[in-house]
Design an enzyme around this catalytic site. Structure first.
Site, PDB file in Angstrom:
ATOM      1  N   ARG A  14       0.893  -1.188   0.147  1.00 35.60           N
ATOM      2  CA  ARG A  14      -0.241   0.077  -0.027  1.00 35.60           C
ATOM      3  C   ARG A  14       0.883   1.168   0.016  1.00 35.60           C
ATOM      4  O   ARG A  14       1.786   1.298   0.466  1.00 35.60           O
ATOM      5  CB  ARG A  14      -0.974  -0.055   1.178  1.00 35.60           C
ATOM      6  CG  ARG A  14      -2.216  -0.824   1.057  1.00 35.60           C
ATOM      7  CD  ARG A  14      -3.128  -0.572   0.028  1.00 35.60           C
ATOM      8  NE  ARG A  14      -4.372  -1.594   0.266  1.00 35.60           N
ATOM      9  CZ  ARG A  14      -4.336  -2.456  -0.775  1.00 35.60           C
ATOM     10  NH1 ARG A  14      -3.458  -2.918  -1.572  1.00 35.60           N
ATOM     11  NH2 ARG A  14      -5.548  -3.390  -0.641  1.00 35.60           N
ATOM     12  N   HIS A  38      -0.550   0.173  -9.541  1.00 36.24           N
ATOM     13  CA  HIS A  38      -1.350  -0.823  -8.643  1.00 36.24           C
ATOM     14  C   HIS A  38      -1.797  -2.014  -9.571  1.00 36.24           C
ATOM     15  O   HIS A  38      -3.062  -2.301  -9.571  1.00 36.24           O
ATOM     16  CB  HIS A  38      -2.521  -0.247  -7.983  1.00 36.24           C
ATOM     17  CG  HIS A  38      -3.044  -0.680  -6.733  1.00 36.24           C
ATOM     18  ND1 HIS A  38      -3.413  -0.112  -5.538  1.00 36.24           N
ATOM     19  CD2 HIS A  38      -2.981  -2.219  -6.293  1.00 36.24           C
ATOM     20  CE1 HIS A  38      -3.593  -1.199  -4.614  1.00 36.24           C
ATOM     21  NE2 HIS A  38      -3.326  -2.368  -5.124  1.00 36.24           N
TER      22      HIS A  38
END
Ligand code: NAP
Ligand code: GLV
Length: 313
Positions: free
Chosen positions: A225, A273
């Protein structure tokens, strides 16, 4: 059973079709943000980063199946009391993550980017091979993804170290556990790979104070993250020469702003991502299997991927 579907950044049509085909005996509806009165009270939900309004309108929801491995976007919400959260448990993500980390490590270890650059500059030159035995790859977070990544790295004969919250034994991996062991773990790594869940304990764990324990010339991979990393600290350590480079898949702000320094930094490789995508077919099979188990009486805490809300993962 009433099942509601509320997944942001997800085209619901194909998901609802696949879920409906696999669960014809249940009502599955798309949660409607515009017309809350039309949303029936649901027993179970399939969610990805739902808004607070979703939980506010579903106070009797019993179980939420998260359409991803990380539950940080879910746990920052006020949840109905007694809600059980079940996350995706691999569902085809771990092999993708192994590919992602392996390509980043191999590309750096074998200096392929430099060879490509030399070729474009019209050169034909060789670099001194690095010593594999001195090139330990350290994995922060040795859960479902971290363990699969460790296996892939071992296949290519990299020495592998791992860091987890609780002590654990992984074959052939030099394991470290707990905060006190973090400096020694970092000191042993030529590359550090973050595969931790985002929790209050792990937020900003990739900060200058910790990263300075890495040997000079080390490399960072963050595929967990964005909030694990203090972005300005990474830039300072790269520009100051302590770190050699980084491969990043996740960012404080996503999409990564067009003018962000990471986008054009010569020592940073960015992806959007995309390290381990949620695969629809595998995810539907997994969620449907768990929903059926739960509907037939298996307690939620016995399902694989059950999230300990106090722990945060
Ligand atoms: P997991 O199976 O729950 O594994 C988590 C690991 O992190 C465990 O080994 C755990 O230690 C360790 N850990 C947690 N808190 C810690 C702490 N405070 N200190 C040290 N170690 C700690 O999770 P996973 O399925 O591997 O997924 C990991 C994360 O990857 C997800 O949460 C998500 O954020 C990210 N992800 C990213 C992508 C992408 O495309 N970029 C895709 C999927 C997932 P213990 O073993 O001691 O419990
Ligand atoms: C993706 O980032 C996930 O958590 O599944």
């Amino acid at each position: 059973m009433n099942i509601t579907f509320c997944c942001t950044h997800t085209n619901p049509k194909a998901w609802l079709q696949a879920l409906g085909a696999a669960l014809p005996e249940h009502d599955i509806t798309l949660w409607d943000a515009e017309a809350p009165h039309r949303n029936a009270a649901a027993d179970a939900a399939i969610v990805w980063a739902p808004p607070q309004a979703f939980f506010d309108q579903q106070p009797t929801l019993k179980v939420a199946f998260n359409l991803g491995a990380g539950v940080d976007a879910l746990l920052e919400k006020r949840l109905p009391p007694d809600l059980a959260v079940i996350r995706l448990d691999d569902a085809g993500m771990s092999v993708q993550m192994a590919e992602y980390v392996l390509q980043a490590v191999v590309r750096y270890f074998r200096e392929f980017a430099a060879y490509e650059q030399d070729m474009r500059a019209g050169e034909w030159s060789f670099r001194r091979p690095r010593q594999r035995q001195d090139f330990t790859v350290g994995i922060m977070g040795c859960g479902v993804l971290g363990q699969r990544v460790a296996m892939a790295l071992q296949h290519f004969e990299y020495p592998v170290a791992g860091w987890s919250r609780r002590p654990k034994v992984l074959s052939g991996v030099q394991m470290y556990a707990g905060d006190a062991a973090l400096p020694d773990f970092f000191a042993a790594c030529a590359v550090v790979v973050c595969l931790l869940p985002l929790t209050p304990e792990t937020q900003h764990i990739l900060c200058a104070r910790n990263l300075k324990h890495l040997p000079v010339g080390s490399y960072v991979v963050n595929a967990a993250r964005g909030a694990h990393l203090v972005e300005s600290d990474l830039l300072a350590l790269l520009d100051g020469g302590h770190l050699a480079g980084a491969t990043l898949d996740v960012y404080t702000t996503e999409p990564l702003p067009e003018d962000h320094a990471f986008r054009r930094h010569e020592k940073i490789t960015c992806t959007p991502h995309a390290a381990a995508r949620t695969l629809r077919d595998a995810s539907v099979v997994q969620i449907v299997g768990k929903l059926k188990q739960w509907a037939s009486g298996t307690p939620a805490h016995q399902l694989p991927g059950y999230v300990d809300l106090a722990r945060g993962y």
